[in-house]
Design an enzyme around this catalytic site. Structure first.
Site, PDB file in Angstrom:
ATOM      1  N   HIS A  61      43.004  33.098  37.994  1.00  0.00           N
ATOM      2  CA  HIS A  61      43.502  33.300  36.338  1.00  0.00           C
ATOM      3  C   HIS A  61      43.116  34.708  35.894  1.00  0.00           C
ATOM      4  O   HIS A  61      42.081  34.986  35.747  1.00  0.00           O
ATOM      5  CB  HIS A  61      42.760  32.333  35.534  1.00  0.00           C
ATOM      6  CG  HIS A  61      43.571  32.236  34.282  1.00  0.00           C
ATOM      7  ND1 HIS A  61      44.295  30.947  33.811  1.00  0.00           N
ATOM      8  CD2 HIS A  61      43.570  32.851  33.240  1.00  0.00           C
ATOM      9  CE1 HIS A  61      44.763  31.097  32.710  1.00  0.00           C
ATOM     10  NE2 HIS A  61      44.420  32.466  32.418  1.00  0.00           N
ATOM     11  N   HIS A  64      45.751  37.834  34.090  1.00  0.00           N
ATOM     12  CA  HIS A  64      47.333  38.330  33.372  1.00  0.00           C
ATOM     13  C   HIS A  64      47.389  39.644  33.637  1.00  0.00           C
ATOM     14  O   HIS A  64      46.395  40.762  33.821  1.00  0.00           O
ATOM     15  CB  HIS A  64      47.153  38.069  31.696  1.00  0.00           C
ATOM     16  CG  HIS A  64      46.711  36.751  31.342  1.00  0.00           C
ATOM     17  ND1 HIS A  64      47.490  35.831  31.402  1.00  0.00           N
ATOM     18  CD2 HIS A  64      45.525  36.580  30.815  1.00  0.00           C
ATOM     19  CE1 HIS A  64      46.664  34.706  30.960  1.00  0.00           C
ATOM     20  NE2 HIS A  64      45.603  35.152  30.604  1.00  0.00           N
ATOM     21  N   TYR A 100      51.496  38.209  20.883  1.00  0.00           N
ATOM     22  CA  TYR A 100      50.361  39.397  20.510  1.00  0.00           C
ATOM     23  C   TYR A 100      50.692  40.532  21.330  1.00  0.00           C
ATOM     24  O   TYR A 100      51.486  40.589  22.161  1.00  0.00           O
ATOM     25  CB  TYR A 100      48.887  38.737  20.877  1.00  0.00           C
ATOM     26  CG  TYR A 100      48.797  38.269  22.485  1.00  0.00           C
ATOM     27  CD1 TYR A 100      48.398  39.129  23.220  1.00  0.00           C
ATOM     28  CD2 TYR A 100      49.583  37.020  22.660  1.00  0.00           C
ATOM     29  CE1 TYR A 100      48.286  38.879  24.635  1.00  0.00           C
ATOM     30  CE2 TYR A 100      49.390  36.526  24.015  1.00  0.00           C
ATOM     31  CZ  TYR A 100      48.771  37.404  24.892  1.00  0.00           C
ATOM     32  OH  TYR A 100      48.800  37.112  26.123  1.00  0.00           O
ATOM     33  N   ARG A 126      52.958  27.239  33.088  1.00  0.00           N
ATOM     34  CA  ARG A 126      51.781  26.934  32.230  1.00  0.00           C
ATOM     35  C   ARG A 126      52.340  26.326  30.766  1.00  0.00           C
ATOM     36  O   ARG A 126      53.435  26.727  30.293  1.00  0.00           O
ATOM     37  CB  ARG A 126      51.149  28.263  31.713  1.00  0.00           C
ATOM     38  CG  ARG A 126      49.634  28.147  31.079  1.00  0.00           C
ATOM     39  CD  ARG A 126      49.151  29.541  30.698  1.00  0.00           C
ATOM     40  NE  ARG A 126      47.649  29.492  30.490  1.00  0.00           N
ATOM     41  CZ  ARG A 126      46.954  30.231  29.546  1.00  0.00           C
ATOM     42  NH1 ARG A 126      47.620  31.236  29.320  1.00  0.00           N
ATOM     43  NH2 ARG A 126      45.613  30.053  29.659  1.00  0.00           N
ATOM     44  N   HIS A 131      40.423  26.801  31.593  1.00  0.00           N
ATOM     45  CA  HIS A 131      39.193  27.254  30.829  1.00  0.00           C
ATOM     46  C   HIS A 131      38.397  25.910  30.248  1.00  0.00           C
ATOM     47  O   HIS A 131      38.050  25.637  29.270  1.00  0.00           O
ATOM     48  CB  HIS A 131      39.880  28.055  29.734  1.00  0.00           C
ATOM     49  CG  HIS A 131      40.458  29.108  29.940  1.00  0.00           C
ATOM     50  ND1 HIS A 131      40.462  29.814  31.135  1.00  0.00           N
ATOM     51  CD2 HIS A 131      41.676  30.077  29.182  1.00  0.00           C
ATOM     52  CE1 HIS A 131      41.530  30.849  31.129  1.00  0.00           C
ATOM     53  NE2 HIS A 131      41.950  30.969  30.207  1.00  0.00           N
ATOM     54  N   ASP A 172      40.184  35.447  34.163  1.00  0.00           N
ATOM     55  CA  ASP A 172      40.828  35.654  32.698  1.00  0.00           C
ATOM     56  C   ASP A 172      40.959  37.059  32.603  1.00  0.00           C
ATOM     57  O   ASP A 172      41.083  37.267  31.234  1.00  0.00           O
ATOM     58  CB  ASP A 172      39.984  34.669  31.682  1.00  0.00           C
ATOM     59  CG  ASP A 172      40.823  34.641  30.380  1.00  0.00           C
ATOM     60  OD1 ASP A 172      42.095  34.433  30.646  1.00  0.00           O
ATOM     61  OD2 ASP A 172      40.355  34.426  29.492  1.00  0.00           O
ATOM     62  N   ASN A 207      42.874  38.496  23.491  1.00  0.00           N
ATOM     63  CA  ASN A 207      42.616  37.687  22.334  1.00  0.00           C
ATOM     64  C   ASN A 207      41.138  37.361  22.062  1.00  0.00           C
ATOM     65  O   ASN A 207      40.895  36.150  21.807  1.00  0.00           O
ATOM     66  CB  ASN A 207      43.706  36.508  22.178  1.00  0.00           C
ATOM     67  CG  ASN A 207      45.215  36.846  22.031  1.00  0.00           C
ATOM     68  OD1 ASN A 207      45.291  37.845  21.536  1.00  0.00           O
ATOM     69  ND2 ASN A 207      45.831  36.353  22.942  1.00  0.00           N
TER      70      ASN A 207
END
Length: 275
Positions: free
Chosen positions: A15, A17, A33, A108, A165, A232, A237
């Protein structure tokens, strides 16, 4: 295009991004965002330093349905990385097939209000039917009660589901409460998986995330052959200092406790899921 089989020989980061580079892959107008740039080359360098050989790029909500950054990254990875997309029920079949050929292995479903909220249950079911022929799975990203509500509708469909998560529980609540018991009960289903990621998110960023251990261990013990891990990165955020990837890898290894369990979580389980 990445078509080679997934390997069990290397560690998986299941996981993370990527954002940008924005001159090549700009955000759409009015994104949910606006994260700082976090290009694929940067996380690949981190992975190389940590001995991580495989990874899973999760489409950032800020990109919407524009997967150009994700697919471009997969095209350069020689089959060692996979992707998770966000799609609508009416997506073109040729686009789905192209994603599959280039390394996408799932979608997702977001349940977090600050990331666009939850689609309705009818849309969720329709999307799962679109991905079923490809053998893909769906990630569920939300807080525990929202996740449980979605699972009640989606789990009976039989499509593999991965809980992101650790269901965004609050570690300070422990594990002895009704919602957590329901989560464990549902996780016993053979097509349900758990992602032991985000210990910082469930402990308000208080490193070394010791309060998350009890939660993660209870989930791992419930589904040891269906538990996976991810960094992650780049931790979008959050309102506390960014976690260190080396520390996160050390955390999951310590949680596993022995080499066989660590190999399952870091190598063998993800290799099966992302084949």
């Amino acid at each position: 295009m990445p078509t080679s089989a997934a390997s069990t020989s290397g560690i998986w980061d299941c996981h993370f991004h990527i954002f940008g580079p924005y001159d090549a892959h700009p955000l759409p107008p009015n994104p949910i965002y606006t994260p700082p740039p976090a290009p694929f080359a940067e996380i690949r360098a981190i992975h190389a330093a940590l001995g991580i050989a495989h990874g899973v790029i999760v489409q950032g909500a800020c990109y919407g349905n524009d997967h150009s950054a994700l697919l471009a990254a997969l095209d350069t990875a020689d089959g060692t990385y996979r992707g998770i997309a966000t799609i609508d029920p009416d997506i073109d079949e040729a686009q789905l097939a192209d994603m599959a050929a280039r390394g996408v292995r799932g979608i997702r479903l977001g349940l977090m209000s600050h990331l666009g909220g939850a689609p309705d249950m009818g849309q969720m079911r329709a999307v799962l039917e679109r991905i079923r022929p490809y053998g893909w799975h769906a990630l569920l990203h939300g807080q525990i009660d929202d996740v449980l509500g979605a699972l009640a509708v989606l789990a009976p469909l039989g499509v593999p589901l991965v809980i992101d998560h650790m269901a965004r529980v609050q570690a300070r609540d422990g594990v002895a409460y009704a919602s957590f018991a329901r989560l464990q009960e549902t996780l016993a289903l053979p097509h349900l998986w758990i992602k032991l990621s985000g210990p910082d998110r469930i402990t308000d960023g208080i490193a070394p995330y010791l309060d998350a251990v009890r939660v993660a261990r209870a989930l791992l013990d419930t589904a040891p052959d269906r538990a996976i891990w991810g960094t992650d990165w780049p931790h979008p955020n959050i309102r506390y200092p960014r976690p260190d990837e080396a520390q996160l890898l050390a955390w999951i290894r310590a949680l596993c406790g022995d080499a066989a369990t660590a190999d399952a979580v870091l190598r063998h389980n993800p290799a099966r899921l992302y084949a």
